[in-house]
Design a protein around this motif. Structure first.
Motif, PDB file in Angstrom:
ATOM      1  N   GLU A  10       0.915  -1.407   0.027  1.00 40.17           N
ATOM      2  CA  GLU A  10       0.173  -0.100  -0.301  1.00 40.17           C
ATOM      3  C   GLU A  10       0.764   1.387  -0.120  1.00 40.17           C
ATOM      4  OE1 GLU A  10      -1.987  -0.905   3.854  1.00 40.17           O
ATOM      5  OE2 GLU A  10      -4.266  -1.200   2.331  1.00 40.17           O
ATOM      6  N   GLU A  11       0.187   2.361  -0.417  1.00 37.74           N
ATOM      7  CA  GLU A  11       0.908   3.607  -0.385  1.00 37.74           C
ATOM      8  C   GLU A  11       0.937   4.163   1.214  1.00 37.74           C
ATOM      9  OE1 GLU A  11       3.011   3.844  -2.917  1.00 37.74           O
ATOM     10  OE2 GLU A  11       1.747   2.284  -4.069  1.00 37.74           O
ATOM     11  N   ARG A  12       1.298   5.061   1.828  1.00 40.65           N
ATOM     12  CA  ARG A  12       2.384   6.188   3.305  1.00 40.65           C
ATOM     13  C   ARG A  12       2.546   7.080   1.969  1.00 40.65           C
ATOM     14  NH1 ARG A  12       5.034   2.907   7.151  1.00 40.65           N
ATOM     15  NH2 ARG A  12       6.769   4.110   6.039  1.00 40.65           N
ATOM     16  N   GLU A  13       2.061   7.742   3.512  1.00 37.26           N
ATOM     17  CA  GLU A  13       2.085   9.466   3.514  1.00 37.26           C
ATOM     18  C   GLU A  13       1.642   9.685   5.171  1.00 37.26           C
ATOM     19  OE1 GLU A  13      -1.533  10.791   2.344  1.00 37.26           O
ATOM     20  OE2 GLU A  13      -2.793   9.864   3.476  1.00 37.26           O
ATOM     21  N   LEU A  14       2.977  11.060   5.284  1.00 38.27           N
ATOM     22  CA  LEU A  14       3.412  11.373   6.228  1.00 38.27           C
ATOM     23  C   LEU A  14       2.386  11.807   6.678  1.00 38.27           C
ATOM     24  CD1 LEU A  14       5.625  11.946   8.093  1.00 38.27           C
ATOM     25  CD2 LEU A  14       5.621  14.352   7.158  1.00 38.27           C
ATOM     26  N   ALA A  15       1.324  11.930   8.024  1.00 34.60           N
ATOM     27  CA  ALA A  15       0.748  11.965   8.884  1.00 34.60           C
ATOM     28  C   ALA A  15      -0.022  13.998   8.998  1.00 34.60           C
ATOM     29  CB  ALA A  15      -0.185  11.803   9.751  1.00 34.60           C
ATOM     30  N   ASP A  16       1.431  14.229   9.164  1.00 39.52           N
ATOM     31  CA  ASP A  16       1.588  15.911  10.109  1.00 39.52           C
ATOM     32  C   ASP A  16       2.830  16.400   9.630  1.00 39.52           C
ATOM     33  OD1 ASP A  16      -0.277  15.160  11.922  1.00 39.52           O
ATOM     34  OD2 ASP A  16       0.872  14.046  12.898  1.00 39.52           O
ATOM     35  N   SER A  17       2.783  17.657   9.097  1.00 43.02           N
ATOM     36  CA  SER A  17       3.647  18.028   8.347  1.00 43.02           C
ATOM     37  C   SER A  17       4.656  19.080   9.625  1.00 43.02           C
ATOM     38  CB  SER A  17       3.230  19.884   8.349  1.00 43.02           C
ATOM     39  OG  SER A  17       2.887  20.901   9.882  1.00 43.02           O
ATOM     40  N   ILE A  18       6.022  18.852   9.242  1.00 43.63           N
ATOM     41  CA  ILE A  18       7.258  18.962  10.577  1.00 43.63           C
ATOM     42  C   ILE A  18       7.691  20.001  10.483  1.00 43.63           C
ATOM     43  CG2 ILE A  18       9.455  18.819   9.762  1.00 43.63           C
ATOM     44  CD1 ILE A  18       9.415  17.836   7.403  1.00 43.63           C
ATOM     45  N   ASP A  19       7.103  20.556  12.312  1.00 42.53           N
ATOM     46  CA  ASP A  19       8.129  21.852  12.807  1.00 42.53           C
ATOM     47  C   ASP A  19       9.400  22.025  13.013  1.00 42.53           C
ATOM     48  OD1 ASP A  19       7.676  23.788  14.458  1.00 42.53           O
ATOM     49  OD2 ASP A  19       6.455  22.732  15.800  1.00 42.53           O
ATOM     50  N   TYR A  20       9.570  22.787  11.794  1.00 46.42           N
ATOM     51  CA  TYR A  20      11.147  22.956  12.221  1.00 46.42           C
ATOM     52  C   TYR A  20      10.731  24.386  13.498  1.00 46.42           C
ATOM     53  CZ  TYR A  20      11.844  20.454   7.990  1.00 46.42           C
ATOM     54  OH  TYR A  20      11.581  19.579   6.526  1.00 46.42           O
ATOM     55  N   GLY A  21      10.595  25.082  14.024  1.00 50.71           N
ATOM     56  CA  GLY A  21      10.391  25.531  15.186  1.00 50.71           C
ATOM     57  C   GLY A  21      10.538  27.055  14.078  1.00 50.71           C
ATOM     58  N   SER A  22      10.546  27.919  15.322  1.00 51.62           N
ATOM     59  CA  SER A  22      10.357  29.362  14.731  1.00 51.62           C
ATOM     60  C   SER A  22      11.269  30.879  15.903  1.00 51.62           C
ATOM     61  CB  SER A  22       8.816  30.548  14.916  1.00 51.62           C
ATOM     62  OG  SER A  22       8.748  29.950  15.493  1.00 51.62           O
ATOM     63  N   GLY A  23      11.420  32.086  15.264  1.00 52.99           N
ATOM     64  CA  GLY A  23      12.115  33.279  15.846  1.00 52.99           C
ATOM     65  C   GLY A  23      13.361  33.030  16.004  1.00 52.99           C
ATOM     66  N   PRO A  24      13.753  33.287  16.402  1.00 50.83           N
ATOM     67  CA  PRO A  24      15.197  33.060  16.293  1.00 50.83           C
ATOM     68  C   PRO A  24      16.407  32.168  16.765  1.00 50.83           C
ATOM     69  CG  PRO A  24      15.046  34.683  18.249  1.00 50.83           C
ATOM     70  CD  PRO A  24      14.005  33.649  18.312  1.00 50.83           C
TER      71      PRO A  24
END
Length: 351
Positions: free
Chosen positions: A172-186
């Protein structure tokens, strides 16, 4: 390794190269680590397509390639944000594909990847990887010396990129369920190792000024524009070892963040080092992006990195079976008579 098939490169994109997580253990010989500038995306897209995390994939800079499948079929997944257009070999309508989802391409299918929309890099993983020889334990390309990857260089039109698998395994094909959080700010840094070579005003400037990534940005490093950082007694030191994320301040006072293809030694003062958890975010930056710096302790940097890895593990555990793609084939729709008759409503007669 014998090729079981190929990706025939029609358009190479602006900077497309083969990268894994890097070439470790050879810096004493002057060999840079190289590897993905966004290792989080590389790890995740490999897992989506069914590979080990460190499998070599295509790192795509700014604008993606276009290629035709010369194998029975191949399973791929794209990690990033870009327009993905598939032109099937059977002549049916071109259709858009979803990122962060695996898909099987058939012989003669052509995939075109557009401009990267949210970063400087994205990744295309191929199930089974590429049939390429490793160099010093890695498949990463170090382009400045023409070593590793595919002929030691970025892809160009007419290349035939060899595949390790000639057909995708059933599944079966697969997928990433959630987006990646790279962070923010300085961007968080640990000061040093030459913190004493800068005035108090220079350090204050570095930690308070806003900087912009210039056009002189590549896999080796990012030159920044902004306020100058003041030295105490010049920018030159005896050459010493460098790490990914080292921030050099040359004589002009403008910071340079060293990245994956950095040299292994250097003779400019280093005011700070980007913490490992923020390196993927820096690796995604493109000319014109703005950033500031914040100093933290080594203990804080280690805690942030542990928390980041826990978040990555949750993303990995959340990879799921993908819902089937649904699309309309307009060519088929327009060539099939879908109406066999009509009813005259007032009379009720079929005609």
């Amino acid at each position: 390794m014998t090729a079981a098939g190929f990706l025939d490169i029609a358009t190479p994109g602006l900077m497309t190269s083969v990268q894994d997580l890097g070439r470790f253990g050879a810096q004493a010989l002057g060999m840079p680590v190289a590897g993905a500038t966004d290792p989080i995306a590389l790890r995740l897209v490999n897992l989506v397509v069914g590979n080990p995390e460190n499998t070599a994939a295509l790192e795509i800079g700014y604008l993606g390639p276009g290629f035709t499948v010369a194998a029975d079929n191949v399973r791929v997944a794209f990690g990033g944000a870009a327009k993905l257009m598939l032109q099937p070999a059977d002549g049916s309508d071109a259709r858009a594909l979803k990122p962060w989802r695996s898909v099987v391409l058939k012989r003669g299918d052509r995939l075109t990847i557009g401009a990267i929309e949210d970063a400087s890099v994205a990744y295309l993983a191929v199930q089974g990887g590429f049939a390429l020889p490793p160099f010093m334990g890695s498949y990463s390309t170090y382009m400045r010396s023409g070593l590793g990857g595919f002929e030691g260089r970025a892809l160009k039109a007419g290349d035939r990129l060899p595949l390790a698998l000639g057909a995708a395994p059933e599944g079966e094909e697969r997928e990433l369920a959630d987006s990646i959080d790279y962070g923010s700010g300085p961007i968080r840094v640990v000061l040093g190792p030459q913190e004493d070579r800068f005035t108090a005003k220079g350090i204050e400037t570095f930690l308070s000024a806003a900087y912009t990534v210039t056009k002189e940005a590549d896999r080796m490093g990012l030159r920044l524009d902004g306020e100058t950082v003041e030295h105490t007694r010049g920018a030159d030191i005896a050459s010493e070892g460098l790490v990914t994320g080292s921030i050099q301040i040359p004589g002009n006072g403008k910071p340079i963040i060293l990245m994956a293809d950095r040299q292994t030694t250097g003779g400019y003062t280093k005011i700070a080092t980007v913490i490992s958890a923020d390196l993927p975010r820096v690796g995604r930056m493109k000319p014109g992006d703005a950033l500031t710096f914040q100093a933290i302790s080594v203990a804080e940097a280690e805690a942030i990195r542990r928390a980041q890895e826990q978040g990555i593990r949750r993303l990995i555990e959340g990879i799921r079976t993908a819902l089937p793609d649904v699309w309309l084939d307009h060519n088929a729709l327009y060539t099939v008579n879908l109406i066999s008759g009509a009813v005259d409503a007032p009379s009720g007669h079929w005609r």
